[in-house]
Design a protein around this motif. Structure first.
Motif, PDB file in Angstrom:
ATOM      1  N   GLY A  72       0.802  -1.218   0.000  1.00  0.00           N
ATOM      2  CA  GLY A  72       0.000   0.000   0.000  1.00  0.00           C
ATOM      3  C   GLY A  72       0.835   1.269   0.000  1.00  0.00           C
ATOM      4  N   ALA A  73       2.015   1.208   0.594  1.00  0.00           N
ATOM      5  CA  ALA A  73       2.852   2.402   0.717  1.00  0.00           C
ATOM      6  C   ALA A  73       3.652   2.715  -0.537  1.00  0.00           C
ATOM      7  N   VAL A  74       4.114   1.693  -1.250  1.00  0.00           N
ATOM      8  CA  VAL A  74       5.013   1.977  -2.376  1.00  0.00           C
ATOM      9  C   VAL A  74       4.685   1.267  -3.684  1.00  0.00           C
ATOM     10  N   ASP A  75       3.916   0.223  -3.673  1.00  0.00           N
ATOM     11  CA  ASP A  75       3.699  -0.561  -4.889  1.00  0.00           C
ATOM     12  C   ASP A  75       2.373  -0.296  -5.587  1.00  0.00           C
ATOM     13  N   ARG A  76       1.587   0.609  -5.080  1.00  0.00           N
ATOM     14  CA  ARG A  76       0.267   0.860  -5.672  1.00  0.00           C
ATOM     15  C   ARG A  76       0.234   2.232  -6.339  1.00  0.00           C
ATOM     16  N   PRO A  77       0.483   2.296  -7.646  1.00  0.00           N
ATOM     17  CA  PRO A  77       0.503   3.590  -8.327  1.00  0.00           C
ATOM     18  C   PRO A  77      -0.856   4.273  -8.357  1.00  0.00           C
ATOM     19  N   ASP A  78      -1.930   3.525  -8.111  1.00  0.00           N
ATOM     20  CA  ASP A  78      -3.275   4.090  -8.134  1.00  0.00           C
ATOM     21  C   ASP A  78      -3.652   4.742  -6.808  1.00  0.00           C
ATOM     22  N   ARG A  79      -2.758   4.695  -5.826  1.00  0.00           N
ATOM     23  CA  ARG A  79      -3.031   5.298  -4.523  1.00  0.00           C
ATOM     24  C   ARG A  79      -1.925   6.282  -4.176  1.00  0.00           C
ATOM     25  N   ALA A  80      -2.228   7.181  -3.274  1.00  0.00           N
ATOM     26  CA  ALA A  80      -1.208   8.121  -2.800  1.00  0.00           C
ATOM     27  C   ALA A  80      -0.211   7.344  -1.943  1.00  0.00           C
ATOM     28  N   ARG A  85       8.370   2.216   3.224  1.00  0.00           N
ATOM     29  CA  ARG A  85       7.965   0.818   3.109  1.00  0.00           C
ATOM     30  C   ARG A  85       7.367   0.277   4.393  1.00  0.00           C
ATOM     31  N   PHE A  86       8.016   0.577   5.514  1.00  0.00           N
ATOM     32  CA  PHE A  86       7.584   0.011   6.788  1.00  0.00           C
ATOM     33  C   PHE A  86       7.504   1.096   7.847  1.00  0.00           C
ATOM     34  N   LYS A  87       6.432   1.061   8.617  1.00  0.00           N
ATOM     35  CA  LYS A  87       6.241   1.996   9.713  1.00  0.00           C
ATOM     36  C   LYS A  87       6.918   1.459  10.957  1.00  0.00           C
ATOM     37  N   GLY A  88       7.303   2.358  11.830  1.00  0.00           N
ATOM     38  CA  GLY A  88       7.807   1.942  13.118  1.00  0.00           C
ATOM     39  C   GLY A  88       9.275   2.248  13.327  1.00  0.00           C
ATOM     40  N   PHE A  89       9.714   1.965  14.538  1.00  0.00           N
ATOM     41  CA  PHE A  89      11.057   2.297  14.970  1.00  0.00           C
ATOM     42  C   PHE A  89      11.671   1.115  15.706  1.00  0.00           C
ATOM     43  N   ASP A  90      12.988   1.068  15.704  1.00  0.00           N
ATOM     44  CA  ASP A  90      13.680   0.008  16.429  1.00  0.00           C
ATOM     45  C   ASP A  90      13.815   0.398  17.906  1.00  0.00           C
ATOM     46  N   GLY A 105      20.147   8.350   3.033  1.00  0.00           N
ATOM     47  CA  GLY A 105      19.762   8.800   1.695  1.00  0.00           C
ATOM     48  C   GLY A 105      20.767   8.355   0.649  1.00  0.00           C
ATOM     49  N   GLY A 106      20.660   8.881  -0.528  1.00  0.00           N
ATOM     50  CA  GLY A 106      21.609   8.570  -1.601  1.00  0.00           C
ATOM     51  C   GLY A 106      21.254   7.327  -2.381  1.00  0.00           C
ATOM     52  N   ALA A 107      21.211   6.162  -1.753  1.00  0.00           N
ATOM     53  CA  ALA A 107      20.881   4.918  -2.457  1.00  0.00           C
ATOM     54  C   ALA A 107      19.370   4.812  -2.600  1.00  0.00           C
ATOM     55  N   SER A 108      18.944   4.125  -3.605  1.00  0.00           N
ATOM     56  CA  SER A 108      17.499   3.951  -3.786  1.00  0.00           C
ATOM     57  C   SER A 108      16.952   3.009  -2.724  1.00  0.00           C
ATOM     58  N   LYS A 109      15.662   3.106  -2.490  1.00  0.00           N
ATOM     59  CA  LYS A 109      15.011   2.232  -1.513  1.00  0.00           C
ATOM     60  C   LYS A 109      15.202   0.771  -1.893  1.00  0.00           C
ATOM     61  N   ASP A 110      15.217   0.475  -3.193  1.00  0.00           N
ATOM     62  CA  ASP A 110      15.387  -0.903  -3.635  1.00  0.00           C
ATOM     63  C   ASP A 110      16.755  -1.445  -3.241  1.00  0.00           C
ATOM     64  N   GLN A 111      17.786  -0.615  -3.279  1.00  0.00           N
ATOM     65  CA  GLN A 111      19.122  -1.064  -2.924  1.00  0.00           C
ATOM     66  C   GLN A 111      19.275  -1.262  -1.433  1.00  0.00           C
ATOM     67  N   LYS A 112      18.561  -0.472  -0.637  1.00  0.00           N
ATOM     68  CA  LYS A 112      18.741  -0.518   0.810  1.00  0.00           C
ATOM     69  C   LYS A 112      17.915  -1.590   1.494  1.00  0.00           C
TER      70      LYS A 112
END
Length: 115
Positions: A72-80, A85-90, A105-112
């Motif tokens: 819902g956060a990143v893979d649905r182009p039909d939604r805002a 990717r994931f909510k929350g904190f360690d 920052g710097g690297a794409s989300k896919d790389q990280k």
């Protein structure tokens, strides 16, 4: 999950191999929780040009909740999309999403976001 590539024997074998290799939810582990994974998710979605049958490190084992959250956060182009990717904190209060700007920052989300 009836659309290609998810309706193929190749995907079913790849999914089972990923769950055997990484049986726990990737995102829940970042939160310090132990939750069994049921879903296998492409780190880079097929709709975004990702390989439909990547190596195991191109996939994430996720529980249903985290899979739905990530989709819902990143893979649905039909939604805002929120972009996170994931909510929350360690336990130290840091965002668990490896793609969060806090992590450098710097690297794409896919790389990280690997397992």
């Amino acid at each position: 999950m009836a659309d290609w590539p998810y309706n193929t024997a190749t995907w079913r074998r790849l999914r089972l191999a990923k769950l055997a290799h990484d049986p726990l939810c990737f995102a829940c582990q970042l939160r310090g929780q132990i939750v069994m994974a049921r879903a296998v998710d492409h780190i880079k979605s097929v709709k975004s040009g990702g390989d439909p049958f990547p190596s195991l490190d191109g996939l994430m084992s996720l529980c249903d909740r985290c899979h739905n959250e990530k989709t819902g956060a990143v893979d649905r182009p039909d939604r805002a999309a929120t972009g996170r990717r994931f909510k929350g904190f360690d336990a130290q209060g840091n965002p668990i999403d490896p793609g969060d700007d806090w992590h450098g920052g710097g690297a794409s989300k896919d790389q990280k976001c690997g397992t």
